[in-house]
Structures are given as C-alpha cells and as structure tokens.
Design a protein around this motif. Structure first.
Motif, PDB file in Angstrom:
ATOM      1  N   GLY A 177      29.696  20.017  31.988  1.00  0.00           N
ATOM      2  CA  GLY A 177      30.265  21.350  31.822  1.00  0.00           C
ATOM      3  C   GLY A 177      29.731  22.112  30.634  1.00  0.00           C
ATOM      4  N   GLN A 178      28.801  21.509  29.875  1.00  0.00           N
ATOM      5  CA  GLN A 178      28.248  22.163  28.706  1.00  0.00           C
ATOM      6  C   GLN A 178      26.714  22.086  28.758  1.00  0.00           C
ATOM      7  OE1 GLN A 178      29.748  23.713  25.905  1.00  0.00           O
ATOM      8  NE2 GLN A 178      31.692  23.591  27.013  1.00  0.00           N
ATOM      9  N   PRO A 179      26.019  23.195  28.441  1.00  0.00           N
ATOM     10  CA  PRO A 179      24.552  23.133  28.403  1.00  0.00           C
ATOM     11  C   PRO A 179      24.059  22.198  27.300  1.00  0.00           C
ATOM     12  CG  PRO A 179      25.372  25.224  27.543  1.00  0.00           C
ATOM     13  CD  PRO A 179      26.541  24.534  28.156  1.00  0.00           C
ATOM     14  N   LEU A 180      24.789  22.178  26.197  1.00  0.00           N
ATOM     15  CA  LEU A 180      24.556  21.246  25.091  1.00  0.00           C
ATOM     16  C   LEU A 180      25.923  20.731  24.648  1.00  0.00           C
ATOM     17  CD1 LEU A 180      21.891  23.247  23.052  1.00  0.00           C
ATOM     18  CD2 LEU A 180      21.484  21.162  24.367  1.00  0.00           C
ATOM     19  N   SER A 201      29.355  26.045  24.269  1.00  0.00           N
ATOM     20  CA  SER A 201      28.398  26.847  25.043  1.00  0.00           C
ATOM     21  C   SER A 201      27.114  27.150  24.271  1.00  0.00           C
ATOM     22  CB  SER A 201      29.043  28.152  25.518  1.00  0.00           C
ATOM     23  OG  SER A 201      30.130  27.894  26.366  1.00  0.00           O
ATOM     24  N   ARG A 202      26.676  26.175  23.489  1.00  0.00           N
ATOM     25  CA  ARG A 202      25.419  26.361  22.764  1.00  0.00           C
ATOM     26  C   ARG A 202      24.263  26.521  23.759  1.00  0.00           C
ATOM     27  NH1 ARG A 202      23.893  21.840  19.099  1.00  0.00           N
ATOM     28  NH2 ARG A 202      24.778  20.509  20.697  1.00  0.00           N
ATOM     29  N   ILE A 206      27.086  31.127  22.999  1.00  0.00           N
ATOM     30  CA  ILE A 206      27.671  30.294  21.948  1.00  0.00           C
ATOM     31  C   ILE A 206      28.954  30.899  21.389  1.00  0.00           C
ATOM     32  CG2 ILE A 206      26.353  31.311  20.043  1.00  0.00           C
ATOM     33  CD1 ILE A 206      25.965  28.353  19.047  1.00  0.00           C
ATOM     34  N   ARG A 207      29.931  30.017  21.127  1.00  0.00           N
ATOM     35  CA  ARG A 207      31.225  30.428  20.596  1.00  0.00           C
ATOM     36  C   ARG A 207      31.645  29.473  19.479  1.00  0.00           C
ATOM     37  NH1 ARG A 207      30.248  34.540  22.664  1.00  0.00           N
ATOM     38  NH2 ARG A 207      31.463  35.785  24.144  1.00  0.00           N
ATOM     39  N   TYR A 208      32.400  30.023  18.519  1.00  0.00           N
ATOM     40  CA  TYR A 208      32.848  29.262  17.358  1.00  0.00           C
ATOM     41  C   TYR A 208      34.348  29.468  17.184  1.00  0.00           C
ATOM     42  CZ  TYR A 208      27.846  29.707  16.266  1.00  0.00           C
ATOM     43  OH  TYR A 208      26.469  29.701  16.327  1.00  0.00           O
TER      44      TYR A 208
END
Length: 305
Positions: A177-180, A201-202, A206-208
């Motif tokens: 479920g995550q690209p990285l 979602s890197r 991308i989210r922080y």
C-alpha cells in the motif's frame, strides 16, 4: 496556516549565493548565523539559546563536530557498528556490500531491486526498482560526483566531514500500500523521546504528520510548509518497542532524531539525524520552537565553553 516566513526573497538569494563559500571560509559561525536569519527570519542567539532551532545550531557548530561517536553514527556505515554494540543487530536493513567506488560494484550479483546510498551524506540515494532499466553511465556519473563532495563542509554540518565517502547497497524494503515504506522519525531530547513525525506516500504524494510521542497531534511543529494527510494515522504494531529502541540509541547524545521503519510489525533502523534540516526549521506555530527548546538541555556544553 503555514508560517508566513516561508516566503523567500529569490532576488536576495541570488545576490548572496556567490558569496556563501567565502563567508564559510572566513567564519562558519558567521555563515550559520546568516543562514539561520535568512531562512527562519529570527536572529540566532548562541550565547543564551532558548529555541529548539537555536540549540540545534549550537550543537551543529560547537558540539557535534567534536564528538567521535556523533561522527561515527552520522555515517551510514559506521552507525551499523554502533547498532550492533547496542544490541540491535536484528534491526539493521540487510546489505549487499559497501564499496569505495562505483566501479567496484558487480551489478550481476545484485537482486532486481535495491537501494544505493552514499555513506557520508544526506539524500545522496538511488532507489532501483528494476535493474534492467539502469543507465549505468548516468548512475556512475552521479555517484562519482557525490563521492567527491565533502558534504559536511558544504552544508556546515561538520559531523559529516570526516566520514569516508563510500557506497552502501541495502535491501529494498517493500510495504503493502506504500510506494516506499512509512518512516517514523522520533525526536529524542536528553535521552527522552518527546515528539516525532510520520512520513507517508514517499515518492508519490509525500505527507508528514507530527505527533507528541503519545500520538497526540502536534500540528504546530509541522515545518517548512509540509502537508499532513487528510486522515488520521494509526500507531504501528510494537510502537512502544520503537520508542524504547530510539531512547536507547539516543542515550549518549543531547539530541538526535532516530528514523525507523515498521514493516508488518518488523522494526528496521534507517538512520540517526543530529541536525535535521540543518536546524533551520520554520515551524507552523513559532511557540512550538520554544516548547521544544525547553525539552533540550545543553547547559553543560554552554557552561563548559
């Protein structure tokens, strides 16, 4: 609302850019003061630092460059020995080798997916998702250039300067479920984990998300205009084990950010970061800079100077 200080005067940046190396050569303290003022819009107080970001600058200039353990742990190769000594050998990402030059790498012996990183710097990385698509000439040129850069001198994060430039090749971690993989960045102040942020979602969007260590939102500590997810994040399995590990690794240092992964409950170590973003952080809520500053006691270093 993001801090209005995020707006940059690009004309002013263009004017001062040619003189940066000259200022570094004359006085690194002068350079750091100027950089801090330019980015954060605050005057840097090194005699009596109270802000978190001010204390990071003090550590950046006067403490970490003189600490052999910091220098070891700032490097991607040296930190692996530190983890082994601390009993976390099983948390290390498996590697395929450490190389002094690109030409030493036998790509035929590598799997189809892997991650290449320079040992002596931040963000000098290459993620390979399909070995057949590698342009080896371009990749060699990139790593040859990176290996020649003294990252510590360039950024005035001098804990990096003595580290031997090498290439370390790690296993590519896959998280469904995550690209990285999701990364958990835990801030430890004088041995106590107090806050952290989660990177999701890197490589795509991308989210922080910033939290206190008990997972209460710490939105004011969001920095440099970064955005969070529009949905709440859940604690990963074995979260308390991750916090305990971070505190054990951070024990010798006044401050360090401990970066970890958690893949289906399996904890992996990423890196130790001693001066995040060179300490030039623009927080969404300026009060958080002082709040975090209260967590970090560097009086023993200031009094000893």
């Amino acid at each position: 609302m993001p801090n209005p200080n995020l707006k940059e005067n690009k004309f002013k940046r263009a004017l001062v850019a040619p003189f940066r190396n000259v200022v570094k050569a004359i006085s690194k303290t002068w350079y750091v003061k100027s950089q801090y003022k330019y980015i954060t819009h605050h005057k840097l107080n090194l005699k009596n630092p109270t802000r978190y970001t001010e204390k990071l600058q003090y550590l950046r200039l006067f403490v970490y460059p003189k600490d052999p353990l910091v220098i070891q742990c700032a490097g991607r190769v040296g930190v692996r020995d530190y983890l082994k000594k601390r009993g976390f050998c099983d948390k290390l990402i498996p590697i395929y080798g450490v190389f002094d030059s690109f030409d030493e790498i036998d790509f035929d012996k590598l799997p189809n997916q892997f991650v290449m990183k320079c040992s002596h710097a931040c963000a000098f990385n290459y993620i390979c998702l399909d070995k057949s698509k590698i342009d080896k000439t371009a990749l060699k040129n990139k790593f040859d250039k990176w290996l020649k850069i003294n990252y510590g001198k360039k950024t005035v994060e001098l804990q990096y300067a003595p580290i031997k430039p090498q290439i370390i090749i790690e296993k590519y971690l896959v998280q469904e479920g995550q690209p990285l993989p999701i990364e958990y960045k835990i801030h430890v102040f004088n041995g106590k984990a107090k806050s952290m942020y989660v990177v999701t979602s890197r490589g795509v969007d991308i989210r922080y998300n910033n939290y206190y260590i008990d997972w209460t939102p710490f939105d004011g500590s969001q920095f440099n205009g970064w955005k969070k997810t529009d949905y709440p994040l859940e604690k990963p399995d074995h979260w308390n084990d991750m916090v305990e590990m971070a505190q054990i690794l951070a024990e010798p240092f006044p401050f360090v950010r401990v970066d970890l992964y958690n893949i289906n409950g399996k904890i992996y170590f990423s890196e130790l970061t001693f001066t995040p973003a060179k300490g030039t952080l623009i927080l969404d809520d300026d009060k958080c800079d002082f709040e975090m500053g209260e967590w970090l006691d560097i009086s023993q270093y200031i009094n000893a100077k």
